[in-house]
Scaffold this motif. Structure first.
Motif, PDB file in Angstrom:
ATOM      1  N   THR A  64      59.927  58.727 -41.956  1.00  0.00           N
ATOM      2  CA  THR A  64      60.119  59.032 -43.373  1.00  0.00           C
ATOM      3  C   THR A  64      59.350  60.281 -43.761  1.00  0.00           C
ATOM      4  OG1 THR A  64      59.841  58.185 -45.637  1.00  0.00           O
ATOM      5  CG2 THR A  64      58.201  57.526 -44.017  1.00  0.00           C
ATOM      6  N   ASP A  65      59.787  60.924 -44.831  1.00  0.00           N
ATOM      7  CA  ASP A  65      59.070  62.074 -45.386  1.00  0.00           C
ATOM      8  C   ASP A  65      58.153  61.672 -46.533  1.00  0.00           C
ATOM      9  OD1 ASP A  65      60.556  63.505 -43.605  1.00  0.00           O
ATOM     10  OD2 ASP A  65      61.888  64.417 -45.090  1.00  0.00           O
ATOM     11  N   ALA A  66      58.111  60.377 -46.835  1.00  0.00           N
ATOM     12  CA  ALA A  66      57.304  59.886 -47.962  1.00  0.00           C
ATOM     13  C   ALA A  66      56.069  59.158 -47.425  1.00  0.00           C
ATOM     14  CB  ALA A  66      58.131  58.956 -48.834  1.00  0.00           C
ATOM     15  N   PRO A  67      54.881  59.746 -47.545  1.00  0.00           N
ATOM     16  CA  PRO A  67      53.668  59.087 -47.053  1.00  0.00           C
ATOM     17  C   PRO A  67      53.450  57.709 -47.671  1.00  0.00           C
ATOM     18  CG  PRO A  67      53.223  61.374 -47.622  1.00  0.00           C
ATOM     19  CD  PRO A  67      54.593  61.077 -48.119  1.00  0.00           C
ATOM     20  N   LEU A  68      53.733  57.594 -48.973  1.00  0.00           N
ATOM     21  CA  LEU A  68      53.544  56.308 -49.632  1.00  0.00           C
ATOM     22  C   LEU A  68      54.445  55.238 -49.026  1.00  0.00           C
ATOM     23  CD1 LEU A  68      52.115  54.759 -51.859  1.00  0.00           C
ATOM     24  CD2 LEU A  68      53.926  55.455 -53.441  1.00  0.00           C
ATOM     25  N   GLY A  69      55.647  55.632 -48.598  1.00  0.00           N
ATOM     26  CA  GLY A  69      56.549  54.676 -47.977  1.00  0.00           C
ATOM     27  C   GLY A  69      56.006  54.163 -46.661  1.00  0.00           C
ATOM     28  N   ALA A  70      55.416  55.051 -45.852  1.00  0.00           N
ATOM     29  CA  ALA A  70      54.852  54.639 -44.566  1.00  0.00           C
ATOM     30  C   ALA A  70      53.626  53.759 -44.755  1.00  0.00           C
ATOM     31  CB  ALA A  70      54.491  55.873 -43.741  1.00  0.00           C
ATOM     32  N   VAL A  71      52.724  54.190 -45.633  1.00  0.00           N
ATOM     33  CA  VAL A  71      51.500  53.411 -45.875  1.00  0.00           C
ATOM     34  C   VAL A  71      51.829  52.083 -46.544  1.00  0.00           C
ATOM     35  CG1 VAL A  71      49.276  53.386 -47.057  1.00  0.00           C
ATOM     36  CG2 VAL A  71      50.115  55.517 -46.025  1.00  0.00           C
ATOM     37  N   GLY A  72      52.642  52.151 -47.603  1.00  0.00           N
ATOM     38  CA  GLY A  72      53.003  50.935 -48.319  1.00  0.00           C
ATOM     39  C   GLY A  72      53.803  49.972 -47.463  1.00  0.00           C
ATOM     40  N   GLY A  73      54.686  50.518 -46.614  1.00  0.00           N
ATOM     41  CA  GLY A  73      55.469  49.667 -45.734  1.00  0.00           C
ATOM     42  C   GLY A  73      54.593  48.920 -44.746  1.00  0.00           C
ATOM     43  N   ALA A  74      53.608  49.601 -44.181  1.00  0.00           N
ATOM     44  CA  ALA A  74      52.707  48.959 -43.227  1.00  0.00           C
ATOM     45  C   ALA A  74      51.863  47.881 -43.899  1.00  0.00           C
ATOM     46  CB  ALA A  74      51.805  49.999 -42.571  1.00  0.00           C
ATOM     47  N   VAL A  75      51.330  48.195 -45.080  1.00  0.00           N
ATOM     48  CA  VAL A  75      50.523  47.212 -45.808  1.00  0.00           C
ATOM     49  C   VAL A  75      51.392  46.032 -46.232  1.00  0.00           C
ATOM     50  CG1 VAL A  75      49.167  46.801 -47.899  1.00  0.00           C
ATOM     51  CG2 VAL A  75      48.851  48.915 -46.602  1.00  0.00           C
ATOM     52  N   GLY A  76      52.598  46.325 -46.715  1.00  0.00           N
ATOM     53  CA  GLY A  76      53.488  45.266 -47.168  1.00  0.00           C
ATOM     54  C   GLY A  76      53.870  44.315 -46.052  1.00  0.00           C
ATOM     55  N   LEU A  77      54.221  44.857 -44.889  1.00  0.00           N
ATOM     56  CA  LEU A  77      54.598  43.997 -43.768  1.00  0.00           C
ATOM     57  C   LEU A  77      53.399  43.216 -43.235  1.00  0.00           C
ATOM     58  CD1 LEU A  77      57.098  46.315 -41.884  1.00  0.00           C
ATOM     59  CD2 LEU A  77      57.606  44.236 -43.168  1.00  0.00           C
ATOM     60  N   THR A  78      52.205  43.791 -43.348  1.00  0.00           N
ATOM     61  CA  THR A  78      50.994  43.047 -42.969  1.00  0.00           C
ATOM     62  C   THR A  78      50.789  41.861 -43.898  1.00  0.00           C
ATOM     63  OG1 THR A  78      49.961  45.069 -42.108  1.00  0.00           O
ATOM     64  CG2 THR A  78      48.510  43.213 -42.614  1.00  0.00           C
ATOM     65  N   ILE A  79      51.031  42.074 -45.188  1.00  0.00           N
ATOM     66  CA  ILE A  79      50.924  40.969 -46.154  1.00  0.00           C
ATOM     67  C   ILE A  79      51.962  39.896 -45.849  1.00  0.00           C
ATOM     68  CG2 ILE A  79      51.201  40.352 -48.588  1.00  0.00           C
ATOM     69  CD1 ILE A  79      50.054  43.105 -49.286  1.00  0.00           C
ATOM     70  N   VAL A  80      53.183  40.322 -45.493  1.00  0.00           N
ATOM     71  CA  VAL A  80      54.227  39.359 -45.132  1.00  0.00           C
ATOM     72  C   VAL A  80      53.777  38.523 -43.931  1.00  0.00           C
ATOM     73  CG1 VAL A  80      56.565  39.123 -44.197  1.00  0.00           C
ATOM     74  CG2 VAL A  80      56.121  40.712 -46.072  1.00  0.00           C
ATOM     75  N   GLY A  81      53.134  39.164 -42.979  1.00  0.00           N
ATOM     76  CA  GLY A  81      52.614  38.429 -41.823  1.00  0.00           C
ATOM     77  C   GLY A  81      51.587  37.388 -42.227  1.00  0.00           C
ATOM     78  N   ASN A  82      50.716  37.728 -43.183  1.00  0.00           N
ATOM     79  CA  ASN A  82      49.724  36.769 -43.674  1.00  0.00           C
ATOM     80  C   ASN A  82      50.392  35.587 -44.375  1.00  0.00           C
ATOM     81  OD1 ASN A  82      47.543  38.288 -42.768  1.00  0.00           O
ATOM     82  ND2 ASN A  82      47.403  39.461 -44.656  1.00  0.00           N
ATOM     83  N   VAL A  83      51.446  35.882 -45.131  1.00  0.00           N
ATOM     84  CA  VAL A  83      52.177  34.822 -45.826  1.00  0.00           C
ATOM     85  C   VAL A  83      52.840  33.889 -44.816  1.00  0.00           C
ATOM     86  CG1 VAL A  83      54.108  34.322 -47.364  1.00  0.00           C
ATOM     87  CG2 VAL A  83      52.536  36.192 -47.908  1.00  0.00           C
ATOM     88  N   LEU A  84      53.489  34.456 -43.811  1.00  0.00           N
ATOM     89  CA  LEU A  84      54.146  33.638 -42.796  1.00  0.00           C
ATOM     90  C   LEU A  84      53.145  32.790 -42.028  1.00  0.00           C
ATOM     91  CD1 LEU A  84      56.769  36.156 -41.356  1.00  0.00           C
ATOM     92  CD2 LEU A  84      57.193  34.182 -42.838  1.00  0.00           C
ATOM     93  N   ASP A  85      51.959  33.331 -41.804  1.00  0.00           N
ATOM     94  CA  ASP A  85      50.941  32.563 -41.084  1.00  0.00           C
ATOM     95  C   ASP A  85      50.498  31.350 -41.880  1.00  0.00           C
ATOM     96  OD1 ASP A  85      49.025  32.218 -38.872  1.00  0.00           O
ATOM     97  OD2 ASP A  85      47.520  32.662 -40.410  1.00  0.00           O
TER      98      ASP A  85
END
Length: 268
Positions: free
Chosen positions: A185-206
């Motif tokens: 992506t060309d959007a830094p916020l998308g890369a950072v936010g996507g990584a943080v968001g998917l990490t949160i999803v992992g915590n929820v699934l756990d």
């Protein structure tokens, strides 16, 4: 693109300074919180590491890692690894770097090494500042274990080094995810936010116990396995499994990042 050039560029960026300031200030915030609210007290029969926060500087450093491991330490990893390539594309400077010419593999490798180095520095900064602040506030002494016993200061320092090392390894999956997204992506916020968001999803699934043993394949399931290292007799099995899961995911994601970026038509 020498490593030192990339390192100096990243160190001068405002987001690096702000992130470092936040991590350095956190121990002072906790000291003030304990001073205002009194010493932490166990609730009922439940005893955890937080209950011994004011026992010594070593305990205070361990508590800072405990309250930060689940989310706060995820942010600098996602920021330093997710912003590095996408920000160049967002500034439209990436194509000029490659026109220098800088081989794509070398450019990507430099950015990955610097991103991981800054992530490690962030994880080291927090306990070092916390140990200094905690020692000044609560004195130098052994690390008291909530379930009983204590570790002498020398042993406690070694165990804290192991804890930081494990936290870094456990966050490699976040680094890999952020870095891969940064090349897509060309959007830094998308890369950072996507990584943080998917990490949160992992915590929820756990937290979904219905998944049973499937949770063992989630990196989030092992994020607090380091607590086994601050026991009188350390237990390594949880950290070994957690490190193996994180490294496996990270290697796949890093490989995808390099493979995709080498073939990518860079127009930004």
């Amino acid at each position: 693109m020498p490593l030192r050039v990339e390192l100096v560029r990243q160190l001068k960026r405002r987001r690096t300074l702000v992130m470092g300031a936040i991590l350095a200030v956190l121990p002072f915030v906790l000291v003030v919180a304990f001073a205002i609210g009194g010493e932490p007290d166990g609730r009922g029969n439940r005893i955890n590491l937080m209950d011994t926060a004011t026992a010594s500087g070593a305990n205070f450093a361990a508590v800072n890692l405990f309250v930060s491991a689940g989310f706060l330490l995820v942010i600098p990893v996602a920021l330093f690894c997710g912003d590095t390539v996408a920000s160049e594309a967002g500034w439209s400077s990436l194509r000029y770097l490659l026109a220098a010419p800088v081989p794509r593999m070398r450019l990507l490798w430099s950015k990955l090494v610097v991103g991981l180095g800054l992530s490690l520095a962030a994880m080291v900064l927090l306990p070092v500042v916390a140990l200094a602040v905690g020692t000044a506030a609560y004195g130098w002494g052994p690390l008291r274990i909530p379930t009983g016993g204590a570790l002498d200061p020398g042993t406690a320092a070694q165990r804290l080094v192991i804890v930081v090392a494990y936290l870094f390894v456990s966050q490699l999956v976040t680094a890999g995810l952020a870095f891969w997204l940064s090349t897509r992506t060309d959007a830094p916020l998308g890369a950072v936010g996507g990584a943080v968001g998917l990490t949160i999803v992992g915590n929820v699934l756990d937290a979904v116990t219905a998944l049973g043993d499937w949770r063992h394949f989630l990196p989030a399931h092992w994020q607090f396995a380091w607590a086994d290292a601050v026991q009188t007799t350390p237990e390594w099995s949880g950290m070994i499994q957690g490190a193996a899961v994180s490294v496996t995911y990270a290697l796949v994601l890093f490989a995808l990042a390099f493979r995709g970026f080498v073939r990518k038509d860079v127009v930004s």
